[in-house]
Design an enzyme around this catalytic site. Structure first.
Site, PDB file in Angstrom:
ATOM      1  N   HIS A 288       0.878  -1.081   0.082  1.00  0.00           N
ATOM      2  CA  HIS A 288       0.195   0.104   0.087  1.00  0.00           C
ATOM      3  C   HIS A 288       0.939   1.304   0.083  1.00  0.00           C
ATOM      4  O   HIS A 288       0.500   2.153  -0.610  1.00  0.00           O
ATOM      5  CB  HIS A 288      -0.885   0.107   1.314  1.00  0.00           C
ATOM      6  CG  HIS A 288      -1.813  -1.164   1.029  1.00  0.00           C
ATOM      7  ND1 HIS A 288      -2.810  -1.152   0.090  1.00  0.00           N
ATOM      8  CD2 HIS A 288      -2.212  -1.995   1.990  1.00  0.00           C
ATOM      9  CE1 HIS A 288      -3.398  -2.217   0.386  1.00  0.00           C
ATOM     10  NE2 HIS A 288      -3.183  -2.930   1.548  1.00  0.00           N
ATOM     11  N   HIS A 366      16.940  38.026 -35.088  1.00  0.00           N
ATOM     12  CA  HIS A 366      16.310  38.001 -33.745  1.00  0.00           C
ATOM     13  C   HIS A 366      17.190  37.137 -32.705  1.00  0.00           C
ATOM     14  O   HIS A 366      17.245  36.056 -32.857  1.00  0.00           O
ATOM     15  CB  HIS A 366      14.937  37.455 -33.975  1.00  0.00           C
ATOM     16  CG  HIS A 366      14.208  37.695 -32.666  1.00  0.00           C
ATOM     17  ND1 HIS A 366      14.046  36.552 -31.620  1.00  0.00           N
ATOM     18  CD2 HIS A 366      13.565  38.702 -32.175  1.00  0.00           C
ATOM     19  CE1 HIS A 366      12.899  37.455 -30.748  1.00  0.00           C
ATOM     20  NE2 HIS A 366      12.831  38.379 -30.918  1.00  0.00           N
TER      21      HIS A 366
END
Length: 463
Positions: A288, A366
């Site tokens: 679990h 750019h």
């Protein structure tokens, strides 16, 4: 064909005892609306507080998967959740008048039977399913327990169990199709080892346990004192050990029943993710703790992907429109044609894509030393996708032009670099009227949203 969500047609109730509390409990499972998911309600408490079956509420996994929210607890949630998932159900409200569901025989069998008796009802909403696209894993370095989730055409689970004891040894279990859960997994009962039972009895922690709801593997010599404790705890006049090493009064359903029950637990614990899973789970030494830790990790991944809202498309499939077909519709040409393909197109949305390469003209000026695609060109590319959408509404698109009218709520969230593949999605905010298109546009790359904007454009006939 899309799958629809499911619930049950009518409520159904079961009664029994909680394995840890020993309390008599009545559980009533009720239909729930679409997108509700699984949730528990403590009707024995004021206001009947509700705890959604979510991994984030897991607080303890020592003897089952226990949830807590605002001080309200649900113990041992996994068996009933596994039954729901195993029957392909999506939405249920599970009412309890105690903190844990009845243990029944320690399996999911009676929950499956109850849900089937209530009738399974298809609902008017598509299922929400997490499609696994890459391997996701978690390993507990202390115990060696590990869960791996990988792509698969359907939900599959494999468990590999090694307890390091001669009596149980190594076992495997496999579920190829969730539709086989009822026949192959649901009847697998919970189990424990004698040394664990002794500790639990010592601390009065299994008040509801008996030999009909838990397999007990005898992994040590059974002393006379322990024998007397077991007789008292399990209300038996006599207890013995079978040749296969388990306490008597119980016959195994399968030789690998322990591995099958571990698989059942994996399905129940992963239900806490909150949606169906399309993928294959491989669980090595599951428990679990590792199950729910993995469920928490997966739930966070799903939440992050939802936040990014990144759609997934197979870019290897033939496009709906290639570059030549796009140029038949749009008047744009290189270097200002900024989409390469149209992947989807309907009356209300369009999806396109662009491969960003170092050869783009804008990289020359750019930030040439650190090339980044200009944000305004990302918006222009989204608008061109929108242009395909709006021109799709006229019979002769080659005779029309599209013009920007407005852009609003523009956001740039990630840099777009050479080598990225941009995917654009534009959806109508309002229906197209008088040639005016108002849409929400998104750009994605590398599994993340890179830009978004509200755009408005108009089509006009060429003069």
């Amino acid at each position: 064909m899309s799958k629809k969500q499911k619930t049950i047609q009518r409520e159904v109730s079961l009664s029994g005892v909680g394995i840890h509390t020993g309390n008599t409990v009545k559980m009533t499972i009720k239909p729930a609306p679409v997108n509700h998911g699984f949730a528990f309600s403590r009707i024995d408490l004021e206001g009947a507080p509700i705890i959604e079956a979510k991994a984030e509420y897991v607080v303890n996994t020592q003897r089952g998967t226990n949830l807590e929210r605002n001080g309200v607890q649900i113990q041992t949630s996994e068996h009933v959740l596994a039954a729901a998932v195993g029957l392909d159900i999506d939405n249920l409200l599970i009412e309890l008048d105690s903190s844990e569901p009845p243990i029944m025989d320690g399996s999911s069998k009676y929950f499956v039977e109850a849900l089937e008796s209530a009738g399974i009802q298809e609902q008017d909403a598509d299922i929400e399913e997490y499609v696994v696209k890459e391997i996701i894993s978690f390993k507990d370095e202390v115990t060696g327990s590990e869960i791996i989730l990988m792509p698969s055409d359907e939900y599959q689970v494999t468990t590999m169990v090694d307890f390091g004891t001669k009596i149980l040894g190594t076992q495997n279990a496999n579920l190829e199709r969730i539709s086989d859960f009822k026949e192959e997994i649901a009847d697998a009962r919970t189990f424990s080892f004698l040394h664990e039972i002794e500790m639990l009895l010592e601390h009065d922690l299994i008040k509801g346990g008996d030999l009909n709801n838990a397999i007990v593997y005898v992994d040590k010599e059974l002393s006379a004192a322990t024998m007397e404790k077991l007789k008292t705890a399990f209300k038996k006049d006599d207890i013995a050990v079978k040749p296969n090493g388990i306490l008597d009064n119980l016959t195994l359903h399968w030789a690998n029943e322990a591995a099958r029950h571990k698989l059942l637990d994996v399905i129940g614990d992963l239900a806490l993710v909150g949606m169906r899973i399309k993928g294959k789970v491989i669980a090595n030494k599951p428990g679990h703790l590792v199950n729910t830790t993995f469920a928490k990790k997966l739930a966070k991944i799903i939440k992050q992907e939802k936040r990014n809202n990144v759609p997934q498309y197979d870019l290897n499939l033939p496009p709906l429109m290639d570059i030549h077909q796009i140029m038949d519709v749009l008047p744009h040409r290189p270097p200002f044609l900024l989409i390469d393909r149209i992947i989807e197109l309907s009356d209300t949305h369009v999806v396109g894509m662009k491969n960003v390469t170092m050869n783009e003209n804008f990289f020359v000026g750019h930030f040439p030393g650190s090339p980044v695609m200009p944000g305004v060109l990302q918006v222009e590319a989204m608008a061109q996708c929108g242009g395909v959408l709006v021109l799709h509404t006229v019979p002769d698109p080659e005779n029309y032009l599209t013009y920007f009218m407005k852009m609003d709520k523009v956001k740039f969230k990630q840099k777009v670099l050479p080598g990225d593949t941009l995917t654009f999605k534009c959806e109508l905010i309002t229906p197209i009227r008088r040639g005016i298109c108002h849409m929400q546009a998104y750009a994605y790359a590398n599994g993340k949203i890179v830009a978004e904007a509200e755009l408005m454009a108009q089509i006009a006939r060429k003069k």
